[in-house]
Motif scaffolding. Structure first.
Motif, PDB file in Angstrom:
ATOM      1  N   ASN A  36      -6.799   3.219   3.814  1.00 52.04           N
ATOM      2  CA  ASN A  36      -7.440   2.244   4.701  1.00 52.04           C
ATOM      3  C   ASN A  36      -8.725   2.783   5.342  1.00 52.04           C
ATOM      4  O   ASN A  36      -8.908   2.720   6.547  1.00 52.04           O
ATOM      5  CB  ASN A  36      -6.474   1.760   5.781  1.00 52.04           C
TER       6      ASN A  36
ATOM      7  N   GLU B 241     -12.807  -2.682   3.701  1.00 53.83           N
ATOM      8  CA  GLU B 241     -11.866  -1.576   3.634  1.00 53.83           C
ATOM      9  C   GLU B 241     -11.659  -1.120   2.200  1.00 53.83           C
ATOM     10  O   GLU B 241     -11.619  -1.927   1.283  1.00 53.83           O
ATOM     11  CB  GLU B 241     -10.539  -2.050   4.236  1.00 53.83           C
TER      12      GLU B 241
ATOM     13  N   GLU C 112      -7.971  -0.480  -5.051  1.00 57.75           N
ATOM     14  CA  GLU C 112      -7.724  -1.758  -4.387  1.00 57.75           C
ATOM     15  C   GLU C 112      -6.281  -2.156  -4.691  1.00 57.75           C
ATOM     16  O   GLU C 112      -5.843  -2.114  -5.842  1.00 57.75           O
ATOM     17  CB  GLU C 112      -8.702  -2.801  -4.933  1.00 57.75           C
TER      18      GLU C 112
ATOM     19  N   GLU D 211       0.840  -1.208   0.000  1.00 56.64           N
ATOM     20  CA  GLU D 211       0.000   0.000   0.000  1.00 56.64           C
ATOM     21  C   GLU D 211       0.870   1.252   0.000  1.00 56.64           C
ATOM     22  O   GLU D 211       0.578   2.220  -0.698  1.00 56.64           O
ATOM     23  CB  GLU D 211      -0.956  -0.004   1.195  1.00 56.64           C
TER      24      GLU D 211
ATOM     25  N   ASP E 186      -8.724   0.444   0.218  1.00 59.12           N
ATOM     26  CA  ASP E 186      -7.290   0.584   0.458  1.00 59.12           C
ATOM     27  C   ASP E 186      -6.819   2.025   0.321  1.00 59.12           C
ATOM     28  O   ASP E 186      -6.168   2.559   1.211  1.00 59.12           O
ATOM     29  CB  ASP E 186      -6.482  -0.326  -0.475  1.00 59.12           C
TER      30      ASP E 186
END
Length: 114
Positions: free
Chosen positions: A33, A41, A56, A15, A43
């Motif tokens: 998040n 969630e 994502e 991430e 991302d």
């Protein structure tokens, strides 16, 4: 064997790499998040050219990580996005994107759907 902590650390690592990539490509990071209760969630939430991008991040080795973005996952993501937009009182153009890591190679997929 992967543990939850190891998987979480790996997810956070990729991430962070995805956020760096987006910033380098003129995206503005809004949130990382975002958790939608009972749905899951998101991302990364970012904007570029007045469009919100709900991103994502998936990673893997030895298989295609993109296949982890299932119809069920997208359905939950759409519902999470609707909740986010309502919560933030936003009426904006948006798309769902994916950043896929295969080992260290990054592939950016814009406006995905099933």
């Amino acid at each position: 064997m992967k543990t939850k902590n190891n998987t979480t650390n790996t997810g956070k690592y990729f991430e962070q790499k995805a956020v760096a990539y987006l910033i380098e490509n003129d995206f503005k990071i809004i949130e990382v998040n975002y958790f939608a209760k009972k749905l899951g969630e998101i991302d990364i939430i970012a904007t570029k050219d007045d469009v919100y991008h709900f991103i994502e991040v998936k990673s893997g080795s030895g298989f295609e990580a993109v296949y982890n973005i299932t119809q069920q996952k997208l359905h939950r993501l759409y519902r999470s996005i609707e909740l986010y937009l309502k919560h933030k009182n936003l009426d904006v153009a948006y798309c769902i994107d994916a950043i896929i890591f295969s080992v260290e190679d990054l592939e950016y997929l814009e406006n995905i759907s099933l």
